[in-house]
Scaffold this motif. Structure first.
Motif, mmCIF file in Angstrom:
data_model
loop_
_atom_site.group_PDB
_atom_site.id
_atom_site.type_symbol
_atom_site.label_atom_id
_atom_site.label_comp_id
_atom_site.label_asym_id
_atom_site.label_seq_id
_atom_site.Cartn_x
_atom_site.Cartn_y
_atom_site.Cartn_z
ATOM 1 N N ASP A 43 0.876 -1.170 0.000
ATOM 2 C CA ASP A 43 0.000 0.000 0.000
ATOM 3 C C ASP A 43 0.907 1.211 0.000
ATOM 4 O O ASP A 43 2.032 1.158 0.481
ATOM 5 C CB ASP A 43 -0.873 -0.004 1.265
ATOM 6 C CG ASP A 43 -1.994 -1.039 1.133
ATOM 7 O OD1 ASP A 43 -2.644 -1.066 0.089
ATOM 8 O OD2 ASP A 43 -2.194 -1.824 2.079
ATOM 9 N N ARG A 116 -14.337 5.949 3.245
ATOM 10 C CA ARG A 116 -13.049 5.918 2.564
ATOM 11 C C ARG A 116 -12.905 6.999 1.498
ATOM 12 O O ARG A 116 -11.965 6.957 0.696
ATOM 13 C CB ARG A 116 -12.886 4.535 1.930
ATOM 14 C CG ARG A 116 -11.461 4.114 1.827
ATOM 15 C CD ARG A 116 -11.311 2.704 1.333
ATOM 16 N NE ARG A 116 -9.893 2.402 1.265
ATOM 17 C CZ ARG A 116 -9.391 1.265 0.844
ATOM 18 N NH1 ARG A 116 -10.187 0.302 0.453
ATOM 19 N NH2 ARG A 116 -8.097 1.073 0.803
ATOM 20 N N HIS A 150 -10.575 0.778 -6.657
ATOM 21 C CA HIS A 150 -11.006 -0.605 -6.553
ATOM 22 C C HIS A 150 -12.065 -0.770 -7.600
ATOM 23 O O HIS A 150 -13.144 -0.171 -7.474
ATOM 24 C CB HIS A 150 -11.585 -0.887 -5.157
ATOM 25 C CG HIS A 150 -10.652 -0.427 -4.052
ATOM 26 N ND1 HIS A 150 -10.659 0.852 -3.540
ATOM 27 C CD2 HIS A 150 -9.655 -1.084 -3.392
ATOM 28 C CE1 HIS A 150 -9.726 0.963 -2.582
ATOM 29 N NE2 HIS A 150 -9.102 -0.183 -2.474
ATOM 30 N N TYR A 196 -14.070 -5.355 -3.780
ATOM 31 C CA TYR A 196 -14.637 -6.433 -2.961
ATOM 32 C C TYR A 196 -16.077 -6.758 -3.362
ATOM 33 O O TYR A 196 -16.509 -7.895 -3.373
ATOM 34 C CB TYR A 196 -14.690 -5.996 -1.491
ATOM 35 C CG TYR A 196 -13.383 -6.067 -0.744
ATOM 36 C CD1 TYR A 196 -12.654 -7.248 -0.678
ATOM 37 C CD2 TYR A 196 -12.913 -4.957 -0.052
ATOM 38 C CE1 TYR A 196 -11.467 -7.308 0.041
ATOM 39 C CE2 TYR A 196 -11.721 -5.011 0.673
ATOM 40 C CZ TYR A 196 -11.007 -6.196 0.712
ATOM 41 O OH TYR A 196 -9.845 -6.262 1.424
ATOM 42 N N ASP A 228 -8.653 -7.481 -4.738
ATOM 43 C CA ASP A 228 -8.454 -6.811 -3.457
ATOM 44 C C ASP A 228 -8.209 -7.934 -2.443
ATOM 45 O O ASP A 228 -8.550 -9.093 -2.671
ATOM 46 C CB ASP A 228 -9.647 -5.938 -3.058
ATOM 47 C CG ASP A 228 -9.242 -4.926 -1.973
ATOM 48 O OD1 ASP A 228 -8.175 -5.103 -1.341
ATOM 49 O OD2 ASP A 228 -9.991 -3.955 -1.753
HETATM 50 C C1 BGC Z 1 -7.936 -2.522 0.762
HETATM 51 C C2 BGC Z 1 -6.975 -2.213 -0.384
HETATM 52 C C3 BGC Z 1 -5.569 -2.468 0.057
HETATM 53 C C4 BGC Z 1 -5.447 -3.929 0.501
HETATM 54 C C5 BGC Z 1 -4.075 -4.317 0.970
HETATM 55 C C6 BGC Z 1 -7.701 -3.910 1.303
HETATM 56 O O1 BGC Z 1 -8.457 -4.128 2.453
HETATM 57 O O2 BGC Z 1 -9.266 -2.389 0.319
HETATM 58 O O3 BGC Z 1 -7.132 -0.875 -0.781
HETATM 59 O O4 BGC Z 1 -4.685 -2.176 -0.973
HETATM 60 O O5 BGC Z 1 -6.361 -4.145 1.563
HETATM 61 O O6 BGC Z 1 -3.806 -3.718 2.192
#
Ligand code: BGC
Length: 758
Positions: A43, A116, A150, A196, A228
């Protein structure tokens, strides 16, 4: 570059299936015997969250620069600056051994309640797309990858793992996909991360139309699609849909399922090979950039300060700002001492350093006396004694600076906001201080709009500082003292109240689905169409100087859609300070067969002007600036006719309107059917040609029957033509069947034959 085809030929089924799944929380599966290395992702998006233990999702990450989050970045409207920030992120990836940064987040802001939203750019797909493309290009210019996420329709955190976003095709194409489309086409991200949630009943991870038909085939995406983290439910179905890489890993069960599916013949090995090919392409591309070394933490901190300062939005100013050498400044609010500069969740960065707003003020304040009161607690309790303390300080001061941060329990990844409110204590504090101190300035740290009705009248100025990144404390001081002239513009509307917001009656959904019933009308498209007053409109933001627009011009009054248009305007800085202006171009379709928003952003440019200086701004509009998506044709279409080109300083401050005439280059196939109404026949060019003569006769008969030449018959108390055009041709003929030579069905089918085979 490795010979990917030959590697795939040498890999066993098990090795290919394992490659399509992570080996850890952050890496691909290496195949040592073939020299296939592991690739590491992290991330994202506004900093590098490099977790040292690759088996772990969380834990303290390595120090990296925390830049402002996407809400702030989009507010800069400065694609060059965002590109520069991308380059810095790329350098940090290299130093921290990261091959792919998981970002940018590019979902649309459908409701300000989405917890978010701070990680997303805008409510407008054009602006979001440009920002995302620029960030991607900046990062990838350093030889590291990005993950555009996403994808798609992940617009709320409420039930984000399972909810089905029910979105009609046109809305998807015009609102929820274009920001991804632009980012894919202009930025060419190495990877795209699926969402998701489900889209129209199918998990994004298994959505073939999204992942393969649209992303890969239509937009030409050549990278890999990653899930994701935890978004895959049926691995084989996901592979078939185009989900190349499942994360996190390892997932032995899924690897086995893929192997068995190939063996049993239910999964074509070519599908697996295609995903393996896409993954290997990126893995080897990543390996071309040597990793390690150090990044220039001081330079990046300074850049983070510049980006933060340019993201800040001066929402209200009665003249108190910039501060003119005050002697006594009352500093109020926890956020002055404990900078609130980022949001909770996967984007949480371990900063290299943090600018403390209070200390940064001291740098500018000279001999002025600074006093401090905490103002509000870290929790949600109401503490009147803290307000009293702040009031005492504020009333003796020349100015009160209130640092108000929306607490994490009210806004974060993983859950939505319950309301748009500050805490009761914060509202009480602003009001009480504002009552005793007319020069009260509120500085906000939040990732999305807050309701200001209860307190804004008690302030002299409001500065929206967003989740401003680690250097934001200094950036606030830069703006307050006028070292930086604020130039942020809203990338999202600030509504007056929650019940005014577009998705209000369709949010958060029920029984596992959320209907995007407001369709195309999100953000300013909605407020404009409904004429709903807002607190601050899209595109708005104040400056310490003023700008005048003159000589608006379009390259041609009549143009072909495929040629597009060029719009230009002169902008002059009419104030006494250097400043930056964002020129915005919106397009309004005067008449269209399908409903369209009153205006849509189609171009913008940010320029800097010295006092008295004039610059000519030129903005190009293309086919897509005028087109809408018609699901009946499954095409972006243009229609002949007039469009208004609106040049403005915000969506609500249009400085000039030029009307132009578009000539469509399209010849669309006829979509007339047995059910088509008379209007459909008349509006369809081919239909009109074959049906026109018959229509004239029918109108004549109708008028005769009802005794009116105008068709406005008193006998039945209605406009006969108006009545007729709403009816299917077949139905109207059926009413007269006795007087017809042939059955009504045969007549309509005969006409349809002529139309479709002309
Ligand atoms: C988030 C993503 C993130 C991934 C890895 C997920 O829960 O939605 O944005 O990149 O986790 O941490």
């Amino acid at each position: 570059m490795a010979d990917i085809e030959s590697l795939i030929g040498q890999m066993t089924l098990e090795e290919k299936a394992a490659l399509c799944t992570g080996a850890s929380a952050w890496t691909t599966t290496p195949v040592e015997r073939l020299g296939i290395p592991a690739m590491l992702v992290s991330d994202g998006p506004h900093g590098v969250r490099r977790v040292p233990d690759i088996q772990s999702m969380g834990g303290q990450s390595l120090p990296a620069t925390c830049f402002p989050t996407a809400s702030g970045l989009a507010s800069t409207w400065n694609v060059d600056l965002i590109h520069e920030m991308g380059q810095a992120l790329g350098e940090e990836c290299i130093a921290l051994n990261v091959d792919v940064l998981l970002g940018p987040g590019n979902n649309m802001k459908r409701t300000p309640l989405c917890g978010r939203n701070f990680e997303y750019f805008s409510e407008d797909p054009f602006l979001s797309g440009e920002m995302a493309a620029s960030l991607i290009n900046g990062i990838q210019s350093k030889g590291v990858g990005t993950s555009l996420k996403h994808y798609a329709a992940n617009n709320q955190e409420y039930e984000r793992f399972v909810i089905s976003a029910e979105v009609d095709e046109r809305t998807l194409r015009e609102i929820y996909l274009p920001a991804f489309e632009t980012a894919v086409k202009k930025g060419k991200p190495w990877t795209v991360m699926c969402a998701y949630n489900k889209l129209n009943g199918t998990y994004a991870s298994e959505h073939r139309e999204l992942l393969t038909d649209i992303l890969k085939n239509e937009w030409g995406f050549e990278g890999l699609v990653v899930s994701d983290w935890g978004a895959v439910h049926d691995r084989v179905a996901a592979l078939k849909a185009g989900l190349d890489w499942q994360m996190p890993g390892p997932r032995e069960r899924e690897v086995r399922a893929v192997v068995e599916a190939v063996r049993s013949g239910s999964l074509d090995e070519a599908v697996l090979n295609e995903s393996a090919r896409r993954i290997l392409n990126i893995v080897f591309k990543a390996a071309e950039t040597p990793k390690g070394g150090e990044f220039d933490a001081e330079a990046h901190h300074a850049l983070a300060r510049r980006v933060a300062a340019e993201s800040m939005l001066l929402l209200k100013n009665d003249g108190v700002l910039p501060l003119a050498s005050p002697q006594h400044i009352a500093v109020v609010g926890r956020a002055a001492r404990e900078a609130h500069f980022q949001g909770g969740g996967s984007s949480h960065i371990h900063p290299t350093q943090v600018s403390i707003p209070y200390k940064e003020l001291q740098q500018f304040a000279g001999d002025a006396e600074l006093t401090y009161a905490e103002g509000y607690p870290s929790d949600n309790t109401y503490r009147p004694e803290m307000i009293e303390e702040a009031v005492k300080l504020a009333q003796d001061a020349d100015v009160a600076l209130l640092y108000i941060a929306l607490p994490t329990f009210k806004e974060s990844e993983g859950y939505d906001r319950a309301d748009l409110d500050l805490t009761e204590q914060q509202v009480g504090l602003i009001k009480a201080v504002g009552r005793v101190q007319p020069r009260t300035v509120v500085i906000l740290n939040n990732g999305a709009p807050v309701d200001m009705r209860g307190w804004i009248d008690h302030t002299a100025a409001v500065l929206e500082a967003w989740m401003m990144g680690q250097a934001g404390g200094g950036a606030i001081a830069d703006v307050l003292f006028g070292k930086v002239n604020p130039s942020g513009r809203l990338a999202e509307t600030f509504p007056l109240k929650l019940s005014d917001t577009p998705a209000h009656t369709n949010y958060p959904g029920e029984n596992g689905t959320v209907h995007y019933g407001e369709r195309l009308f999100i953000g300013y498209r909605y407020y404009d169409a409904k004429e709903i007053p807002v607190q601050f409109p899209f595109g708005y933001g104040l400056s310490y100087t003023t700008f005048e627009y003159s000589n608006p011009n379009v390259s041609s009054k009549t143009f072909k859609d495929v040629d597009g248009l060029t719009v230009s305007v002169d902008v002059t800085n009419t104030g006494n300070l250097t400043g930056k202006e964002v020129v915005q171009v919106y397009v309004h379709d005067r008449k269209s067969r399908l409903i369209r928003p009153p205006k849509e952003l189609k171009g913008f440019t940010k320029i800097e002007l010295q006092p008295g200086e004039t610059k000519t701004v030129t903005i190009a509009l293309d086919f897509r600036s005028f087109a809408y998506y018609n699901p009946a044709y499954k095409e972006w279409v243009t229609e002949d006719g007039e469009f208004d080109i609106l040049i403005g300083s915000s969506s609500a401050d249009i400085r000039s309107t030029e009307t132009v005439t578009l000539e469509s280059s399209l010849t669309l196939p006829s979509i007339l059917t047995i059910e088509s109404t008379i209007r459909d026949w008349l509006e369809d060019p081919k239909g009109r040609a074959v049906f026109g003569p018959m229509f004239e006769k029918m109108t004549q008969q109708m008028n005769n029957a009802f005794g009116s030449d105008s068709g406005d018959s008193e006998a039945i108390g209605m406009d006969a033509t108006g009545f007729m055009v709403e009816m299917p041709l077949l139905s109207i003929l059926q009413f007269q069947e006795r007087s017809l030579e042939r059955p009504a069905h045969e007549i309509v089918e005969g006409l349809l034959q002529q139309v479709h085979h002309q």
